[in-house]
Design an enzyme around this catalytic site. Structure first.
Site, short mmCIF file in Angstrom:
data_model
loop_
_atom_site.label_atom_id
_atom_site.label_comp_id
_atom_site.label_asym_id
_atom_site.label_seq_id
_atom_site.Cartn_x
_atom_site.Cartn_y
_atom_site.Cartn_z
N ASN A 1 -6.92 -3.35 17.23
CA ASN A 1 -5.72 -4.14 17.56
C ASN A 1 -4.50 -3.32 17.16
OD1 ASN A 1 -3.79 -6.15 17.86
ND2 ASN A 1 -4.23 -7.03 15.84
N GLU B 1 -10.29 -8.75 11.05
CA GLU B 1 -9.66 -7.85 10.06
C GLU B 1 -10.73 -7.16 9.23
OE1 GLU B 1 -6.11 -7.26 9.90
OE2 GLU B 1 -6.71 -8.07 11.83
N ASN C 1 40.54 26.20 -5.01
CA ASN C 1 41.11 25.04 -4.31
C ASN C 1 41.20 23.81 -5.18
OD1 ASN C 1 38.35 24.86 -4.46
ND2 ASN C 1 38.14 23.77 -2.53
N ASN D 1 39.02 40.65 6.40
CA ASN D 1 37.90 41.04 5.54
C ASN D 1 38.06 40.32 4.20
OD1 ASN D 1 35.59 43.03 5.01
ND2 ASN D 1 36.90 43.14 3.20
N ASN E 1 0.72 2.24 6.77
CA ASN E 1 0.55 1.35 5.63
C ASN E 1 0.51 2.11 4.31
OD1 ASN E 1 0.18 -1.15 7.18
ND2 ASN E 1 -1.67 -0.12 7.92
N LYS F 1 8.89 -0.92 3.23
CA LYS F 1 8.07 -0.01 4.06
C LYS F 1 8.77 0.43 5.34
CE LYS F 1 4.29 -1.53 6.32
NZ LYS F 1 2.86 -1.83 6.52
N GLN G 1 11.89 -14.51 6.33
CA GLN G 1 10.60 -15.11 5.96
C GLN G 1 10.60 -15.13 4.43
OE1 GLN G 1 7.12 -12.68 6.47
NE2 GLN G 1 5.73 -14.43 6.60
N ARG H 1 0.81 -1.22 0.00
CA ARG H 1 0.00 0.00 0.00
C ARG H 1 0.84 1.26 0.00
NH1 ARG H 1 -3.45 -2.06 5.04
NH2 ARG H 1 -1.65 -3.47 5.19
C1 UD1 Z 1 -2.03 -5.88 11.30
C2 UD1 Z 1 -3.05 -6.69 12.08
C3 UD1 Z 1 -4.21 -5.77 12.46
C4 UD1 Z 1 -3.71 -4.62 13.28
C5 UD1 Z 1 -2.60 -3.89 12.53
C6 UD1 Z 1 -1.92 -2.87 13.41
C7 UD1 Z 1 -2.93 -8.97 11.26
C8 UD1 Z 1 -3.56 -9.98 10.39
N1 UD1 Z 1 -3.52 -7.78 11.24
O1 UD1 Z 1 -2.64 -5.41 10.11
O2 UD1 Z 1 -5.17 -6.48 13.23
O3 UD1 Z 1 -4.77 -3.73 13.55
O4 UD1 Z 1 -1.55 -4.81 12.10
O5 UD1 Z 1 -1.07 -2.10 12.64
O6 UD1 Z 1 -1.97 -9.27 11.92
N2 UD1 Z 1 4.55 -8.80 8.00
C9 UD1 Z 1 5.51 -9.76 7.84
N3 UD1 Z 1 5.22 -10.84 7.08
C10 UD1 Z 1 4.02 -11.02 6.49
C11 UD1 Z 1 3.04 -10.02 6.68
C12 UD1 Z 1 3.33 -8.93 7.43
O7 UD1 Z 1 6.61 -9.66 8.35
O8 UD1 Z 1 3.84 -12.05 5.82
C13 UD1 Z 1 4.88 -7.62 8.82
C14 UD1 Z 1 4.82 -6.32 8.03
O9 UD1 Z 1 6.09 -6.00 7.49
C15 UD1 Z 1 4.37 -5.31 9.09
C16 UD1 Z 1 3.60 -6.16 10.08
O10 UD1 Z 1 3.93 -7.49 9.83
O11 UD1 Z 1 5.46 -4.70 9.72
C17 UD1 Z 1 2.09 -5.98 9.93
O12 UD1 Z 1 1.72 -6.28 8.61
P1 UD1 Z 1 0.68 -5.37 7.83
O13 UD1 Z 1 0.49 -5.95 6.50
O14 UD1 Z 1 1.08 -3.97 7.92
O15 UD1 Z 1 -0.61 -5.66 8.70
P2 UD1 Z 1 -1.86 -4.70 8.89
O16 UD1 Z 1 -2.74 -4.82 7.71
O17 UD1 Z 1 -1.40 -3.36 9.25
MG MG Z 2 0.43 -2.41 9.12
#
Ligand code: UD1
Ligand code: MG
Length: 484
Positions: free
Chosen positions: A188, A173, A404, A395, A245, A43, A94, A36
């Site tokens: 959350n 979600e 230089n 001055n 995001n 990010k 990952q 996003r």
């Molecule tokens: C997530 C939560 C949501 C919460 C929000 C808070 C879940 C399913 N949802 O949503 O409930 O309100 O955070 O900000 O957990 N990441 C990984 N590997 C992945 C996916 C994500 O490392 O496979 C990391 C991302 O880099 C990020 C974090 O996890 O730093 C959260 O992922 P993101 O996709 O931003 O989740 P949200 O949609 O914000």
């Molecule tokens: Mg997030």
């Protein structure tokens, strides 16, 4: 799993943490693509008020007393690893990004004992003291799982905390939420504290039965409740819930940090004319009685003394500025030192490694690079002073150039003594030494050292050719005549 460039995953370094018992391990999730953001930069590396988002999160986690910090990386990991290199974290890869629970699995939880603090790498407003508070309650209440929630005005895309008669039920979600669930304002924050053995038991039970076909860490809550574990929601302040995001959310987080810093400065006696239009990074210090005009940008490890004035549209990065200094409008200063009572600008530039002593005046369109000016010296207009050491009370005339940079691409230095008078439009070809009290005549190109108290002039003698142009009346009558 790839080897970390700084540390070996297999030889995880245990850091001493006498206060916390049992041990607290933090797991920060930062492998996501950040789709996003629509940006080629991972990010978590986007800067928030001058510092990468992940740097802010990791520092907060350290302050919370985590003995070990594991960072899950994936998308753009080479860059992420390079940025976090000096922060003492252990990176885990990952390979595919299949959701937040999948990311936790990548953090090799089977090797963790004690308690685990799990959080997202995209919450840059989080502070150490927020986390310290949650950790304390988790211990005091002897919880198995603590979920940090916050009640916010605009819940947007954040997961909703569903309760039944006040009791926690689930996190839903946005994509999977009903219209009624979307009306919930308790969200959350993505911060969880959990006993390692509970995490090890519940994590494998998380399925990807949702619209995104991802493994959601949020399912921990309902699973823990089903198993009868002691679960509690801890209430965080709204800033804890600010996840980034999108670019708009990044700008919002940045604004928040700038606003907080400006308020702190004003509370300490700094006058800020327009707080909304003044940008000061949180690493900067400014003394009481100083004034900052709008549209100024103060960055990095910059220190500004007391009673100094920073006029509009000034950019200062990594500088030390003394007391009672005036930095006039439109000036640009990097990695330089400005001592007490100096005046710089308007429209002056101090490039890295420059230092001006007390009461020096640098005027409009004057550029310094790796140059030192002694007490009370002046360069009031249009000059380039590069790789130079200028003494006290000198001055430097308008249009002066310290030459230089030679055709062999080498840089040379010029040393100017005390009380030297450099006339306008002088060029000094380095390497060069000008003695104390010397005078350099206007328009001279100086190529040889000048002794103390001497006058050096290199311009050609003036020639007068009388009647060089015909008078206007002659010109009108006879246009064929060429100039004499
Ligand atoms: C997530 C939560 C949501 C919460 C929000 C808070 C879940 C399913 N949802 O949503 O409930 O309100 O955070 O900000 O957990 N990441 C990984 N590997 C992945 C996916 C994500 O490392 O496979 C990391 C991302 O880099 C990020 C974090 O996890 O730093 C959260 O992922 P993101 O996709 O931003 O989740 P949200 O949609 O914000
Ligand atoms: Mg997030």
């Amino acid at each position: 799993m790839k080897k970390d460039i700084h540390k070996d995953n297999d030889s995880v370094q245990k850091m001493d943490n006498p206060k916390e018992s049992p041990k607290l391990t933090a797991l920060v999730l930062a492998a996501g693509q950040g789709t996003r953001m629509k940006s080629p930069l991972p990010k978590v590396l986007h800067p928030v008020a001058g510092r990468p988002m992940i740097d802010r999160v990791l520092r907060a986690v350290k302050q919370a007393g985590a003995g070990e910090i594991r960072l899950v990386v994936g998308h753009g990991q080479a860059l992420v690893r390079a940025v976090v290199g000096s922060l003492g974290v252990i990176c885990f890869e990952q390979k595919e990004q299949q959701g937040t629970a999948h990311a936790v699995r990548a953090g090799q939880i089977e090797t963790i004992e004690g308690n685990v603090l799990i959080l997202n790498g995209d919450h840059p407003l989080l502070e150490g003291r927020d986390l310290q508070e949650f950790v304390k309650i988790f211990h005091d209440e002897k919880l198995d799982l603590a979920l940090v929630t916050a009640t916010v005005k605009n819940p947007g895309e954040l997961g909703r905390v569903v309760r039944h008669r006040g009791d926690l039920k689930a996190i839903v979600e946005v994509k999977d939420a009903s219209a009624d669930t979307l009306k919930i304002h308790e969200v959350n924050t993505g911060i969880y504290l959990i006993k390692a053995e509970v995490l090890k038991e519940l994590l494998p039970k998380i399925k990807n039965h949702n619209l995104k076909k991802e493994y959601y860490l949020t399912d921990l809550l309902s699973l823990a409740l089903e198993e009868g574990y002691k679960v509690q929601a801890l209430t965080g302040k709204p800033h804890v819930a600010v996840g980034v995001n999108t670019q708009a959310e990044l700008a919002r987080a940045t604004r928040f940090i700038f606003a907080k810093k400006i308020k702190e400065l004003m509370d300490e006696g700094v006058m800020v004319l327009d707080p909304k239009c003044t940008y000061v990074e949180d690493s900067v210090t400014v003394g009481a009685g100083s004034v900052i005009y709008p549209q100024s940008f103060l960055r990095g490890n910059t220190k500004i003394g007391s009673y100094s004035v920073i006029e509009p549209h000034v950019f200062i990065s990594e500088c030390t500025i003394g007391d009672s200094v005036q930095i006039r409008a439109g000036s640009y200063l990097e990695k330089s030192k400005v001592h007490n009572k100096c005046v710089v600008g308007p429209y002056a530039r101090l490039r890295p490694e420059s230092e001006i002593s007390e009461e020096v005046q640098i005027g409009n369109f004057v550029e310094l690079k790796n140059a030192k000016l002694g007490k009370k010296s002046k360069a009031a207009h249009l000059a380039y002073i590069g790789d130079a050491e200028v003494g006290e009370d000198c001055n430097i005339g308008c249009g002066t150039i310290f030459v230089n940079y030679l055709p062999n691409k080498e840089k040379h230095r010029t040393k100017v003594g005390n009380r030297v008078f450099v006339g306008s439009d002088v060029q000094m070809i380095a390497p060069l030494e000008i003695g104390d009290d010397a005078v350099l005549g206007a328009g001279s190109v100086i190529t040889k050292d000048v002794p103390a108290r001497a006058l050096a002039v290199t311009r050609a003698k003036q020639v007068i050719k009388e009647d060089y142009r015909p008078r206007e009346t002659e010109e009108a009558t006879d246009t064929s005549e060429s100039p004499k």
